[in-house]
Design an enzyme around this catalytic site. Structure first.
Site, short mmCIF file in Angstrom:
data_model
loop_
_atom_site.label_atom_id
_atom_site.label_comp_id
_atom_site.label_asym_id
_atom_site.label_seq_id
_atom_site.Cartn_x
_atom_site.Cartn_y
_atom_site.Cartn_z
N GLN A 177 1.13 -1.52 0.09
CA GLN A 177 0.33 0.25 0.19
C GLN A 177 0.65 1.44 -0.37
O GLN A 177 0.47 2.68 -0.65
CB GLN A 177 -0.85 -0.05 1.00
CG GLN A 177 -2.10 -1.17 0.86
CD GLN A 177 -2.58 -0.99 2.89
OE1 GLN A 177 -2.45 -0.53 3.14
NE2 GLN A 177 -4.22 -1.89 2.44
N GLU A 319 -3.19 -11.70 3.72
CA GLU A 319 -4.06 -11.54 4.33
C GLU A 319 -5.07 -12.88 4.09
O GLU A 319 -5.75 -13.47 4.71
CB GLU A 319 -5.87 -11.01 3.34
CG GLU A 319 -5.18 -9.42 2.92
CD GLU A 319 -5.55 -9.16 4.39
OE1 GLU A 319 -6.70 -9.22 4.65
OE2 GLU A 319 -5.11 -7.50 4.69
#
Length: 433
Positions: A177, A319
């Site tokens: 990110q 994730e």
């Protein structure tokens, strides 16, 4: 309408046990990652955009609210179709990031384009999530950023109506990110941006590929042909319609239910081609004993009721670690999950939290710097702490299918990305067992 931007109080929840094979079809809301990127790109485009079937959850509501605060018009009245109309970005603005990595890393570069200051803060744990590389990159591009010591929240971006842009070096080994945030805003920089990553490998590479694909779809010129280098040309982004795919990470616990119960779960509406790492998930579930097929109805996972252990580098799909760790505790052989040191900086230190909570249920877990070794043993019921982390709640729910008495300390944390999780999960179990 329920205010999803507020943190709900803890809600203990007994995970429902499956009486037999789960057989269910599930329709999930849109991908958090795609919704967040579409919102940002739409807010800095030259015309209006729509998001079809977006995710309405705490993280995406916070993103929408942050963009509104900076001046964009973002209508989320219709659950199925959000409308974004760009407007001049300006401060002063106060932005609540909650615990969302997307908000805290995507919006500061956007705020640098605004005329006026924008203050960022969030939940207590947000103040320890990695931000220093992004702050350093913005400063090297001439943006004034005031931040807490060490490069953490709270911070204030003092925008002056634009960013010159240019070349920047960043260590994005803590989160992809950190790169995506720079790239998404870069078409509005006067000179665009060239981001060069220097350091250990960037995790979650599929999310970077998604960023590049969506930038190109909005009309940006992006060159990612050189490893660890991304160049975005300056230019106008076009407003457009975004069709948001179902969320693959959110689907993982439902697919895991098919494996542990020997059932069948179909995620409706899955596209023939995807920006999400569906092939990697397919391979992992297959190795653990599942059969994954893409049909006209959607993506279907079938299980035999026997789960196999695996050794897997999860660096691209960190994730999925909590759900895969839950499956590993129920497997017929040991597992080693590695390559995920970066998830220590997620909503909580996920490796430490998983080791602690799975051990408390009776599993044999060894925590390493970048992963977990799990040796299956008979499990027992008990309270499973979730640490404000939706993925921890997903892991506990999977185990609770076959281990009676698993109590989630706080199921409300699933509102971060899927507020409907408790109801969808219970309906799946009640309807298919």
């Amino acid at each position: 309408m329920v205010n999803l931007t507020a943190k709900n109080p803890p809600q203990p929840w007994i995970a429902p046990a499956a009486a037999g094979p789960v057989r269910s079809t599930v329709r999930l809301p849109g991908s958090k990652s795609m919704t967040a990127r579409a919102l940002v790109l739409s807010a800095i485009a030259a015309g209006p955009s729509t998001l079809s079937r977006p995710l309405r959850a705490r993280d995406t509501e916070l993103m929408a609210a942050g963009l509104r605060t900076l001046g964009a018009h973002v209508s989320t009245v219709d659950d199925e179709r959000w409308l974004v109309r760009p407007r001049p970005l300006e401060g002063p603005a106060t932005i609540d990031v909650g615990l969302a990595g997307t908000v805290m890393r995507f919006l500061p570069p956007v705020a640098a384009l605004a005329d006026g200051p924008a203050a960022f803060d969030g939940d207590p744990h947000a103040r320890v999530r990695p931000l220093a590389p992004l702050i350093g990159a913005l400063r090297s591009l001439g943006v004034r950023v005031d931040a807490a010591p060490g490069g953490f929240l709270p911070l204030t971006v003092r925008g002056r109506g634009g960013v010159e842009g240019g070349e920047v070096v960043v260590d994005a080994s803590a989160s992809s990110q950190l790169v995506s945030g720079l790239l998404l805003a870069a078409p509005r920089f006067d000179r665009g941006v060239l981001v060069r990553h220097v350091g250990p490998p960037v995790p979650s590479a599929p999310h970077l590929r998604m960023t590049v694909q969506m930038l190109r779809a909005a009309g940006a010129g992006v060159d990612d042909s050189t490893p660890d280098v991304w160049a975005v040309e300056p230019g106008r982004l076009t407003g457009r319609g975004w069709d948001i795919e179902p969320d693959l990470s959110g689907a993982a616990p439902f697919f895991a239910a098919a494996l542990v119960t020997g059932g069948e779960v179909t995620l409706l509406g899955w596209p023939r081609s995807s920006a999400q790492p569906v092939d990697r998930l397919r391979a992992l579930l297959h190795e653990m004993g599942g059969e994954v097929t893409l049909g006209t109805d959607g993506l279907t996972v079938r299980g035999s009721g026997v789960v196999h252990g695996l050794a897997a580098d999860l660096s691209e799909v960190g994730e999925l670690t909590p759900v895969l760790a839950a499956l590993a505790t129920l497997a017929d052989s040991p597992s080693r999950l590695y390559g995920v040191a970066h998830i220590r900086g997620h909503e909580t230190d996920r490796l430490a939290a998983l080791a602690r909570e799975l051990t408390a249920l009776g599993a044999d877990v060894i925590e390493s710097p970048d992963g977990l070794e799990i040796r299956p043993r008979p499990l027992r019921g008990g309270v499973f702490k979730t640490y404000d982390d939706h993925r921890m709640a997903h892991a506990a729910a999977v185990i609770g299918l076959v281990v009676p008495g698993i109590e989630l300390e706080d199921v409300a944390c699933t509102a971060k990305t899927l507020p409907e999780f408790p109801a969808l999960w219970s309906a799946m179990v009640d309807g298919g067992s």
